[in-house]
Design an enzyme around this catalytic site. Structure first.
Site, PDB file in Angstrom:
ATOM      1  N   CYS A  56      40.532  55.153  40.927  1.00  0.00           N
ATOM      2  CA  CYS A  56      40.432  55.582  42.328  1.00  0.00           C
ATOM      3  C   CYS A  56      39.951  57.021  42.403  1.00  0.00           C
ATOM      4  CB  CYS A  56      41.792  55.446  42.991  1.00  0.00           C
ATOM      5  SG  CYS A  56      43.107  56.251  42.083  1.00  0.00           S
TER       6      CYS A  56
ATOM      7  N   GLU B 133      46.948  54.081  50.014  1.00  0.00           N
ATOM      8  CA  GLU B 133      46.088  54.796  49.053  1.00  0.00           C
ATOM      9  C   GLU B 133      44.855  53.948  48.872  1.00  0.00           C
ATOM     10  OE1 GLU B 133      46.615  57.618  47.586  1.00  0.00           O
ATOM     11  OE2 GLU B 133      48.703  57.951  48.133  1.00  0.00           O
TER      12      GLU B 133
HETATM   13  P1  NAP Z   1      42.300  45.039  46.904  1.00  0.00           P
HETATM   14  O1  NAP Z   1      41.448  43.851  46.766  1.00  0.00           O
HETATM   15  O2  NAP Z   1      42.335  45.725  48.216  1.00  0.00           O
HETATM   16  O3  NAP Z   1      43.775  44.564  46.492  1.00  0.00           O
HETATM   17  C1  NAP Z   1      44.835  45.478  46.392  1.00  0.00           C
HETATM   18  C2  NAP Z   1      46.147  44.723  46.328  1.00  0.00           C
HETATM   19  O4  NAP Z   1      46.389  44.104  47.589  1.00  0.00           O
HETATM   20  C3  NAP Z   1      46.145  43.604  45.307  1.00  0.00           C
HETATM   21  O5  NAP Z   1      47.398  43.548  44.676  1.00  0.00           O
HETATM   22  C4  NAP Z   1      45.945  42.387  46.167  1.00  0.00           C
HETATM   23  O6  NAP Z   1      46.440  41.236  45.578  1.00  0.00           O
HETATM   24  C5  NAP Z   1      46.774  42.763  47.371  1.00  0.00           C
HETATM   25  N1  NAP Z   1      46.536  41.968  48.559  1.00  0.00           N
HETATM   26  C6  NAP Z   1      45.369  41.610  49.109  1.00  0.00           C
HETATM   27  N2  NAP Z   1      45.589  40.904  50.242  1.00  0.00           N
HETATM   28  C7  NAP Z   1      46.940  40.824  50.401  1.00  0.00           C
HETATM   29  C8  NAP Z   1      47.798  40.204  51.355  1.00  0.00           C
HETATM   30  N3  NAP Z   1      47.335  39.550  52.397  1.00  0.00           N
HETATM   31  N4  NAP Z   1      49.126  40.317  51.191  1.00  0.00           N
HETATM   32  C9  NAP Z   1      49.635  40.982  50.141  1.00  0.00           C
HETATM   33  N5  NAP Z   1      48.881  41.560  49.200  1.00  0.00           N
HETATM   34  C10 NAP Z   1      47.536  41.493  49.316  1.00  0.00           C
HETATM   35  O7  NAP Z   1      41.954  46.157  45.834  1.00  0.00           O
HETATM   36  P2  NAP Z   1      41.628  45.972  44.276  1.00  0.00           P
HETATM   37  O8  NAP Z   1      40.311  45.306  44.180  1.00  0.00           O
HETATM   38  O9  NAP Z   1      42.792  45.401  43.566  1.00  0.00           O
HETATM   39  O10 NAP Z   1      41.511  47.476  43.805  1.00  0.00           O
HETATM   40  C11 NAP Z   1      40.336  48.205  43.861  1.00  0.00           C
HETATM   41  C12 NAP Z   1      40.366  49.193  44.988  1.00  0.00           C
HETATM   42  O11 NAP Z   1      41.556  49.953  44.920  1.00  0.00           O
HETATM   43  C13 NAP Z   1      39.233  50.198  44.930  1.00  0.00           C
HETATM   44  O12 NAP Z   1      38.614  50.264  46.179  1.00  0.00           O
HETATM   45  C14 NAP Z   1      39.927  51.510  44.586  1.00  0.00           C
HETATM   46  O13 NAP Z   1      39.282  52.648  45.090  1.00  0.00           O
HETATM   47  C15 NAP Z   1      41.277  51.335  45.156  1.00  0.00           C
HETATM   48  N6  NAP Z   1      42.286  52.116  44.450  1.00  0.00           N
HETATM   49  C16 NAP Z   1      42.848  53.183  45.068  1.00  0.00           C
HETATM   50  C17 NAP Z   1      43.809  53.941  44.415  1.00  0.00           C
HETATM   51  C18 NAP Z   1      44.464  55.132  45.066  1.00  0.00           C
HETATM   52  O14 NAP Z   1      45.403  55.677  44.502  1.00  0.00           O
HETATM   53  N7  NAP Z   1      44.002  55.556  46.209  1.00  0.00           N
HETATM   54  C19 NAP Z   1      44.192  53.596  43.129  1.00  0.00           C
HETATM   55  C20 NAP Z   1      43.609  52.502  42.514  1.00  0.00           C
HETATM   56  C21 NAP Z   1      42.655  51.780  43.197  1.00  0.00           C
HETATM   57  P3  NAP Z   1      45.511  40.286  44.711  1.00  0.00           P
HETATM   58  O15 NAP Z   1      44.729  41.124  43.767  1.00  0.00           O
HETATM   59  O16 NAP Z   1      46.511  39.441  44.023  1.00  0.00           O
HETATM   60  O17 NAP Z   1      44.644  39.595  45.687  1.00  0.00           O
END
Ligand code: NAP
Length: 703
Positions: free
Chosen positions: A314, A275
């Site tokens: 999102c 997602e």
């Molecule tokens: P992100 O930086 O991609 O991180 C998402 C998750 O992945 C976090 O828990 C992050 O952990 C984890 N992660 C990153 N690298 C990893 C690895 N190598 N191994 C395991 N886990 C890892 O996204 P975000 O900044 O938290 O969220 C914002 C984004 O989410 C926006 O682009 C938004 O559009 C999207 N979003 C989409 C939805 C949907 O339903 N489609 C819903 C909400 C948000 P850490 O934070 O601990 O690094």
């Protein structure tokens, strides 16, 4: 009022040692464990003050995954869907009681009360909704999917499908913006399926997830091992996934694609539900001109979607697509609303928009606003300054709402590429509905889009043209506005996810979501064997004669397949006339034998409802007994015309049993029993089939 409530809760949180300095722990292998050292500092989004830290360094993921599969999975797989549903309901009620402490801590993520409501009560709502989904499942640990397939001439060999819980773990990697909803909307579904979860919230807001997980674990409502929590970075969590695990990822497309490309996913066929970010669009229909209720609704809904959760949703509206002749009016109206939106500390009077979650987010959003500003014009807001009420304007993660106008969105296409994950949106013009559809599709796959119009023809044109690139479409007009759940809210019973850029994933969706965590297996064999396995009577299976009559038996005593073979009745003309008089149904085929030329009937035919009613007369054992009531019919079919002179009998078979819980202490303990009604004629051929739904008393009145 809200202030003093918060103060009280802050005090109680200090007692629990939050706010002095939180050290957010991991709940794994049945205990709360601190990771090695400090991986991440945690901050108050409103003041920039450090409030604690967390780490997951040193955790042994191989052991954690095995523990989930063996300890939690084993316990959950023994439970039926009904038991799992009741467990979710109990958990929802328990967490609802504690909600104020989550609100208090949620304020530190920059959220307003309404933002927190979406996260907290929206999340708990998912538990309730999934608990109710149990009614669509049998009283078994597994699910019987669809109907049997006849595979042989004489009926001794049939096929069916069952779905069993995967014997792995569900690993949920969540984004920072919904620390509670993100966890609950997902675990509700895998727990319902009988699969344990390991949740990894984002490092930035994991302190709120941790608080709720503490309450969940302390409540002992979930079997041990069915929920583990990894805070901190969680790097390495996916290294040991195996073929029966399911991974769901919510976050940026960049991270999602990187994780999905890890070789173990293809090597071990591990499902990865992605997602990702999404450039959601809202369309103002050409009929929603100024002066209509729909125009005002559009302005209100769109502005709300820019400011709620400071745009960190999102599903937030990133692209506002409006008829070219209305662009100026839309711009003025949205700007006026944004200008009256007070930004600051949500506990201050009148504040409508809080802060972003962290200063890191501020930097990311600002960078993307600057990129977008290369090809379009900012008409409201300033990426470098915002006036705030309360909070710390320098150190707090506040950001101004930003409204862009892009006059040539077919040429200046950054708006269809760049997501600024904050209160940022762009207005763009369209000339024809085809253009509007094309623009909305240029986002290359979105979670949601909406159209606001009073005209259903226009709505249909948009929906049919745009749907293949969108996971969900809201059609808003004055008739549904009052009860509409809005553009931004994914609903637990509807599918959430979107194609293309949005990740191509699908989650929630009521029963559909639950089935994602189960393995569908075709089973083949004799109908008696398939009846035993599915616990649903299959045509062709043994039908031992019920003795005594099934209406004389309590819920516990009834056996799937046992059958009452009734007396016979020969249908007469008088039956048909009498039934027409009682029901008032004088359809020509029953009442006028001279009118049948050109129809499929050879003679006047008995009413289908008469046949079923007469069947009830044959299969009912009238004396008071354990059967409390009949509450409906499913799948009724009249399969062969019944003419006067036909002799009818009924095979009345216990088809399926579903346990029910008592709602109150004084409730009668009972279960649902479905009976197959097979009405046949003197040739032995079936003339009508139906499933009747009854409630039958239990012997044991305590459960
Ligand atoms: P992100 O930086 O991609 O991180 C998402 C998750 O992945 C976090 O828990 C992050 O952990 C984890 N992660 C990153 N690298 C990893 C690895 N190598 N191994 C395991 N886990 C890892 O996204 P975000 O900044 O938290 O969220 C914002 C984004 O989410 C926006 O682009 C938004 O559009 C999207 N979003 C989409 C939805 C949907 O339903 N489609 C819903 C909400 C948000 P850490 O934070 O601990 O690094």
């Amino acid at each position: 009022m809200i202030l003093s409530n918060f103060e009280l809760i802050f005090d109680s949180l200090i007692e629990k040692q939050y706010f002095t300095m939180i050290q957010v722990k991991n709940y794994v292998l049945g205990q709360w464990i601190s990771g090695e050292g400090s991986e991440t500092n945690l901050y108050n989004a409103l003041t920039g003050e450090k409030i604690g830290d967390t780490s997951s360094a040193g955790l042994n993921y191989q052991e954690i995954l095995t523990y989930g599969r063996e300890k939690g999975g084993r316990a959950l797989r023994k439970m039926t869907f009904q038991e799992r549903g009741r467990m979710l309901k109990a958990l929802a009620l328990h967490l609802m009681d504690k909600k104020e402490s989550y609100y208090a801590l949620s304020a530190l993520t920059g959220a307003t009360r309404i933002d927190s409501w979406i996260d907290i009560e929206g999340g708990i709502g998912n538990l309730f909704a999934n608990a109710s989904v149990r009614r669509q499942f049998p009283d078994l640990p597994y699910y019987v999917d669809g109907v049997a397939a006849p595979l042989s001439k004489n009926g001794s060999f049939i096929g069916h499908h069952i779905m069993v819980p995967k014997q792995g773990v569900a690993i949920h990697i969540n984004a920072f913006n919904f620390p509670i909803w993100g966890m609950l909307e997902k675990i509700a579904v895998n727990l319902m399926a009988g699969v344990p979860a390991i949740v990894k919230p984002s490092e930035f807001t994991c302190f709120l997830t941790e608080l709720m997980v503490k309450d969940i674990i302390d409540s002992k409502i979930l079997p041990e091992g069915s929920l583990q929590l990894v805070c901190g970075l969680g790097r390495g969590i996916l290294d040991h996934v195996d073929s029966e695990d399911v991974v769901t990822f919510t976050g940026s497309a960049h991270t999602g694609k990187m994780l999905k490309a890890m070789p173990q996913f293809s090597e071990r066929s591990v499902p990865f539900n992605l997602e990702a970010d999404s450039l959601n669009a809202t369309i103002l229909g050409q009929h929603a001109v100024p002066g209509t209720i729909e125009f005002d609704l559009f302005i209100k809904e769109t502005t709300k979607e820019i400011t709620i959760k400071a745009g960190q949703k999102c599903t937030a509206v990133r692209r506002i697509i409006v008829p070219d002749n209305l662009l100026d009016e839309v711009q003025k109206a949205i700007s006026a609303r944004l200008a009256s939106t007070k930004v600051g500390d949500p506990s201050m009077e009148g504040v409508r928009m809080g802060a972003l979650a962290t200063m890191t987010q501020v930097e990311r959003v600002r960078a993307n606003v600057n990129r977008l500003a290369q090809t379009q014009e900012i008409v409201f807001g300033n990426a470098n300054h915002v006036d705030v009420t309360g909070g710390d304007s320098e150190k707090g993660a506040f950001f101004s709402p930003i409204l862009f106008v892009n006059n040539d969105p077919f040429k200046n296409t950054d708006v269809h590429e760049i997501e600024a994950f904050g209160p940022v949106s762009t207005i763009m013009p369209y000339k024809t509905m085809d253009d509007a559809i094309e623009l909305s599709r240029m986002g290359k796959g979105s979670l949601v889009s909406s159209i606001v119009t009073p005209n259903d023809q226009e709505a249909t044109e948009y929906v049919v043209g745009a749907a293949s690139m969108h996971g969900r479409i809201l059609v808003l007009n004055k008739d549904c506005a009052k009860e509409s759940t809005g553009h931004g809210s994914p609903m637990p019973l509807l599918t959430h996810g979107g194609p293309g850029r949005a990740g191509g994933g699908e989650e929630m969706g009521g029963k559909r979501g639950v089935l994602h965590y189960m393995q569908r297996t075709a089973i083949q064999g004799h109908p008696t064997t398939i009846t035993k396995i599915t616990q649903q009577f299959q045509v062709g299976a043994e039908m031992p004669e019920a003795n005594p009559h099934v209406f004389r038996k309590h819920f516990e005593e009834l056996v799937i397949g046992e059958t009452v073979f009734t007396h016979k009745h020969t249908v007469t003309d008088a039956d048909i006339v009498n039934f027409a008089n009682v029901s008032g149904d004088n359809f020509y085929a029953h009442m006028d034998a001279t009118s049948l030329e050109g129809t499929i009937f050879e003679r006047r035919v008995a009413h289908g409802y008469f046949v079923l009613s007469k069947a009830a007369g044959l299969f009912v054992d009238p004396k008071k007994g354990p059967v409390l009531l009949n509450y409906g019919l499913d799948e009724a079919r009249f399969t062969k015309p019944v003419y006067p002179g036909a002799t009818l009998g009924v095979r009345f078979t216990v088809k399926e049993k579903i346990d029910q819980e008592k709602k109150t202490e004084d409730d009668i303990a009972k279960g649902i029993v479905k009976f197959l009604v097979d009405v046949y004629d003197e040739t032995g051929e079936t003339v009508a089939l139906a499933t009747i739904l009854t409630m039958v008393k239990k012997i044991d009145q305590t459960k």
